[in-house]
Design a protein around this motif. Structure first.
Motif, PDB file in Angstrom:
ATOM      1  N   PRO A  38      -3.400  -3.938 -10.534  1.00  6.30           N
ATOM      2  CA  PRO A  38      -3.316  -2.890  -9.502  1.00  6.30           C
ATOM      3  C   PRO A  38      -3.786  -3.403  -8.153  1.00  6.30           C
ATOM      4  O   PRO A  38      -4.585  -4.334  -8.073  1.00  6.30           O
ATOM      5  N   GLN A  39      -3.298  -2.792  -7.101  1.00  3.54           N
ATOM      6  CA  GLN A  39      -3.724  -3.126  -5.734  1.00  3.54           C
ATOM      7  C   GLN A  39      -4.724  -2.065  -5.279  1.00  3.54           C
ATOM      8  O   GLN A  39      -4.456  -0.865  -5.399  1.00  3.54           O
ATOM      9  N   ARG A  40      -5.856  -2.505  -4.726  1.00  4.05           N
ATOM     10  CA  ARG A  40      -6.899  -1.566  -4.305  1.00  4.05           C
ATOM     11  C   ARG A  40      -7.239  -1.783  -2.837  1.00  4.05           C
ATOM     12  O   ARG A  40      -7.364  -2.917  -2.388  1.00  4.05           O
ATOM     13  N   PHE A  55      -0.836   1.284  -8.851  1.00  8.34           N
ATOM     14  CA  PHE A  55      -0.597   0.559 -10.085  1.00  8.34           C
ATOM     15  C   PHE A  55       0.795  -0.067 -10.071  1.00  8.34           C
ATOM     16  O   PHE A  55       1.657   0.340  -9.280  1.00  8.34           O
ATOM     17  N   PRO A  56       1.031  -1.066 -10.923  1.00  7.34           N
ATOM     18  CA  PRO A  56       2.334  -1.752 -10.933  1.00  7.34           C
ATOM     19  C   PRO A  56       3.526  -0.819 -11.136  1.00  7.34           C
ATOM     20  O   PRO A  56       4.611  -1.099 -10.630  1.00  7.34           O
ATOM     21  N   ASP A  57       3.327   0.302 -11.859  1.00  5.35           N
ATOM     22  CA  ASP A  57       4.447   1.220 -12.082  1.00  5.35           C
ATOM     23  C   ASP A  57       4.647   2.209 -10.937  1.00  5.35           C
ATOM     24  O   ASP A  57       5.499   3.085 -10.997  1.00  5.35           O
ATOM     25  N   GLY A  58       3.812   2.079  -9.874  1.00  2.00           N
ATOM     26  CA  GLY A  58       3.940   2.957  -8.714  1.00  2.00           C
ATOM     27  C   GLY A  58       3.031   4.165  -8.739  1.00  2.00           C
ATOM     28  O   GLY A  58       2.951   4.900  -7.751  1.00  2.00           O
ATOM     29  N   ARG A  78      -1.658  10.633  -9.282  1.00  2.00           N
ATOM     30  CA  ARG A  78      -0.292  11.158  -9.338  1.00  2.00           C
ATOM     31  C   ARG A  78       0.637  10.076  -9.863  1.00  2.00           C
ATOM     32  O   ARG A  78       0.422   8.877  -9.644  1.00  2.00           O
ATOM     33  N   LYS A  79       1.668  10.523 -10.567  1.00  2.00           N
ATOM     34  CA  LYS A  79       2.631   9.608 -11.160  1.00  2.00           C
ATOM     35  C   LYS A  79       3.551   9.052 -10.080  1.00  2.00           C
ATOM     36  O   LYS A  79       3.627   9.577  -8.967  1.00  2.00           O
ATOM     37  N   ALA A  80       4.248   7.974 -10.432  1.00  2.00           N
ATOM     38  CA  ALA A  80       5.200   7.378  -9.489  1.00  2.00           C
ATOM     39  C   ALA A  80       6.386   8.318  -9.296  1.00  2.00           C
ATOM     40  O   ALA A  80       6.826   8.991 -10.239  1.00  2.00           O
TER      41      ALA A  80
END
Length: 219
Positions: A38-40, A55-58, A78-80
């Protein structure tokens, strides 16, 4: 000539260590981020560390920690978004969403202030949930762990209230719930449910904080 050669030698000698020092002081290039990490990003403002994780999945997560104690004050996820669909709404895991102002023209009914209010507000030692506006005596409540579904179950013998509580902090690390980590009390019409924070959760939060603080911007 001797002085010229000497001068040349003196002039040339110091260049080597100077170049070496410059090379040594040059900042190391950051290691490339792995695609599954993940990018923070971290921002410090108003006495809080605010961390935005993608996260990688958006999917996204926003967390706010107390700057001095590192206690988690807010977390929303929240979801991608999928192509052509409406942007998903934020789901608050810790803390409360800001209350929308009542619009008499758009809102037909306002939620009663006497309805039970559920929120999570952690302490350094516990995950903690508060359910306000529950005026029944303590003997009415039952709080237990559903081991099959890995949820905390709250019910009353008078059948006036029932709720299932998920603990995503445990799910993300694959940790199972323990009955002996769960406790509760009732006071001032509020049911307070506590679950001891496992060491694995504390360590994971500290790692994420340290990683995010590398990109921290203080405002």
């Amino acid at each position: 000539r001797p002085s010229g050669e000497g001068g040349a030698a003196v002039g040339a000698g110091p260049l080597r260590p100077a170049q070496g020092a410059a090379a040594a002081s040059a900042p190391a290039k950051p290691e490339p981020r792995k695609p599954n990490e993940p990018q923070r990003l971290c921002m410090q403002t108003d006495g809080r560390k605010k961390i935005h994780t993608t996260f990688p999945d958006g999917a996204e997560m926003v967390e706010e920690f107390d700057e001095k104690t590192d206690v988690l004050l807010l977390r929303k996820v929240r979801k991608a978004a999928t192509l052509g669909s409406k942007e998903p709404e934020w789901v608050f895991e810790v803390g409360q969403p800001p209350e929308a102002a009542f619009d008499p023209h758009a809102d037909l009914m306002r939620v009663s202030s006497s309805n039970p209010i559920f929120l999570r507000k952690d302490t350094p030692e516990h995950f903690q949930w508060r359910i306000r506006n529950l005026p029944y005596p303590p003997s009415v409540y039952s709080v237990s762990v559903d081991h099959e579904k890995q949820e905390i179950v709250v019910r009353t013998s008078n059948k006036k209230y029932f709720k299932r509580i998920q603990v995503p902090d445990l799910n993300r690390l694959g940790l199972k719930m323990r009955e002996d980590a769960l406790s509760w009390k009732h006071q001032h019409s509020t049911l307070i449910i506590s679950y001891v924070r496992p060491a694995e959760v504390v360590e994971a939060e500290q790692r994420a904080l340290k990683e995010a603080e590398k990109s921290a911007v203080k405002i």
